[in-house]
Design an enzyme around this catalytic site. Sequence first.
Site, PDB file in Angstrom:
ATOM      1  N   SER A 166       0.824  -1.208   0.000  1.00  0.00           N
ATOM      2  CA  SER A 166       0.000   0.000   0.000  1.00  0.00           C
ATOM      3  C   SER A 166       0.855   1.254   0.000  1.00  0.00           C
ATOM      4  CB  SER A 166      -0.923   0.007   1.226  1.00  0.00           C
ATOM      5  OG  SER A 166      -0.146   0.051   2.422  1.00  0.00           O
ATOM      6  N   GLY A 169      -9.257   2.951  -4.125  1.00  0.00           N
ATOM      7  CA  GLY A 169     -10.028   1.787  -4.551  1.00  0.00           C
ATOM      8  C   GLY A 169     -11.408   1.747  -3.916  1.00  0.00           C
ATOM      9  N   CYS A 203     -11.380   0.250  -0.467  1.00  0.00           N
ATOM     10  CA  CYS A 203     -10.255   0.703   0.354  1.00  0.00           C
ATOM     11  C   CYS A 203     -10.671   1.879   1.239  1.00  0.00           C
ATOM     12  CB  CYS A 203      -9.098   1.122  -0.547  1.00  0.00           C
ATOM     13  SG  CYS A 203      -7.593   1.557   0.348  1.00  0.00           S
ATOM     14  N   ASP A 231      -3.877   2.847 -10.627  1.00  0.00           N
ATOM     15  CA  ASP A 231      -4.476   1.747  -9.878  1.00  0.00           C
ATOM     16  C   ASP A 231      -5.496   2.284  -8.878  1.00  0.00           C
ATOM     17  OD1 ASP A 231      -5.058  -0.583  -8.475  1.00  0.00           O
ATOM     18  OD2 ASP A 231      -3.237  -0.473  -7.259  1.00  0.00           O
ATOM     19  N   GLY A 232      -6.786   2.051  -9.143  1.00  0.00           N
ATOM     20  CA  GLY A 232      -7.828   2.434  -8.192  1.00  0.00           C
ATOM     21  C   GLY A 232      -8.681   3.579  -8.688  1.00  0.00           C
ATOM     22  N   GLY A 262     -10.148  -3.344 -10.105  1.00  0.00           N
ATOM     23  CA  GLY A 262     -10.480  -4.384  -9.136  1.00  0.00           C
ATOM     24  C   GLY A 262     -11.972  -4.619  -9.096  1.00  0.00           C
ATOM     25  N   GLY A 291      -7.041  -5.021   2.356  1.00  0.00           N
ATOM     26  CA  GLY A 291      -6.817  -4.504   3.704  1.00  0.00           C
ATOM     27  C   GLY A 291      -7.991  -4.752   4.630  1.00  0.00           C
ATOM     28  N   ARG A 346       0.785  -6.556   2.753  1.00  0.00           N
ATOM     29  CA  ARG A 346       0.575  -5.347   1.953  1.00  0.00           C
ATOM     30  C   ARG A 346       0.455  -4.111   2.833  1.00  0.00           C
ATOM     31  NH1 ARG A 346      -2.751  -2.011  -1.187  1.00  0.00           N
ATOM     32  NH2 ARG A 346      -2.052  -2.020  -3.365  1.00  0.00           N
ATOM     33  N   GLU A 362     -25.553  17.455 -13.705  1.00  0.00           N
ATOM     34  CA  GLU A 362     -26.043  17.666 -15.055  1.00  0.00           C
ATOM     35  C   GLU A 362     -25.507  16.602 -16.013  1.00  0.00           C
ATOM     36  OE1 GLU A 362     -26.106  21.629 -17.694  1.00  0.00           O
ATOM     37  OE2 GLU A 362     -24.108  20.703 -17.561  1.00  0.00           O
TER      38      GLU A 362
END
Length: 550
Positions: free
Chosen positions: A298, A350, A353, A386-387, A409, A438, A464, A535
């Site tokens: 992380s 994420g 996350c 990523d995320g 993911g 996590g 991680r 909108e």
Amino acid sequence: MPLTNGDVATANPQLAPGKNLLDYANALEYLQGEYKQQDGLDVETLLDSRSHGGLTYNDFLVLPGYIGFPASDVALDTPVTKRISLKTPLLSSPMDTVTEHSMAIHMALLGGLGVIHHNCSAEDQAEMVRKVKRFENGFILDPVVLSPTTTVKEAKQLREQWGFGGFPVTENGTLHSKLIGMITTRDIQFHPSPEDPVTSVMSTDLVTAPSGTTLVEANAVLSKSKKGKLPIVDAQHNLVSLLSRSDLMKNLHYPLASKLPHSKQLICAAAIGTRPEDKDRLQKLADAGLDIVILDSSQGNSIFQIDMIKYIKQNHPGLDVIGGNVVTVAQAANLIAAGVDGLRIGMGSGSACITQEVMAVGRPQAASVYSVSSFAARFGVPCIADGGIQNVGHIVKGLALGASTVMMGGLLAGTTESPGNYFVSREGQLVKAYRGMGSIDAMEDKKAGSSAKTAIKSDAGKARYFSEGDRLLVAQGVSGSVLDRGSVTKFVPYLLAGLQHSLQDIGMKSLTTLRENVREGKVRFELRTVSAQAEGNVHGLHSFDKKLYS
């Protein structure tokens, strides 16, 4: 014939009263001569955190350009590491509810890349790598070979283990031994005596090709024959390699497939941690044929990751290493200096996350991607956004801000190819389980080790988030479920078609051109207020059906 109602000549309404109208034919000249200020903002002004705060994907739009080509002409080729390029910029995340061998295989077939998670034993992860590498080959250089004493029962067991049933039989059961026959699923499927040797049912009427035959020539021989496999033999009729008809068909059905140019095997990536035992895991993965290793953390700016990068570069020079995760230039610089071939950008963005909420550490994803990728590009290091990817538009924005690829993911967790089983939610909808790495569920998972006692100390979730020695686990992710999205073989092509149409609207024929024009300030952006975001979404309808593709 005069216009009695709405006649501009008689009613005399004017857009600019008291001014002479300009010649419409000279509109472009007036634009270039008098309108020095372009619409929108350049990327540097847009992502100035001191003026606008940290932005994420929903906070801005890309302004349209000029369309002079069909969407099908848009090229999506892009690098994922310094040495390896893909036909499409889509990656699946190394999460235990997203990517195992099935997802990795299909993402590679569709031109992207699946990163196999490491919340399992090293042996299980290596087995998944082997399945990816064996799924589609050019010349199969290490085929499963049977000996004359192998029984029909054992051949059936091998078929169950590997997922295919065509095996060569040689005199001593090894490669570079004289070829004496071939066993296929048809030969053993209904054979009544499981203890009979395979020599009693194998085919001996073989079509072979000599050693030195090119892949094109071998494919031509195979396409003309009615055989499922084409053995390649030397002058003494010893088996040296194998070619599969099913692989030939896959080449026709999946022209974008991510394959190595020399072996034609699918490109395979997998994640590991940065602990000492991960060096042993890496060796098993390398032996299984791994191409790209992702260091899964992380917060990637650590002495543990820097040491691991240097170790891999020294001991596995053939492997490409992607480091991360990072969100600042300072983090990225340390990993680039250590020798990474790619970077993974994102911290707390994420869908499952909660790092930013719990730890108060992280960065909005748009700001992260632009800051890190613009720095890394100066060293030729590709970046993965990523995320935070929830739709096609987010993919486009991540790539426009400088990322070479995007990693998904939750967007892929509900597909058929992701691990886990479907179940019906309380609302009666078909869903699949999805969890952040996590989350407490992931950090307490006991699949990672050989036993429950060792697994609780070695799972990927704890590694991680640097929680291996913690007596009390602090969650940085949640567990939940996602709606069924069907197969990635339909969902990913929808994402790619949407990406091509988006680049067409922007007026860019390739991802390379997009990045260049963003950097030069030719592609412009606009900030979105909360009202503008409302909108830009569905509004004013009593009810609606949001069907994304057909």
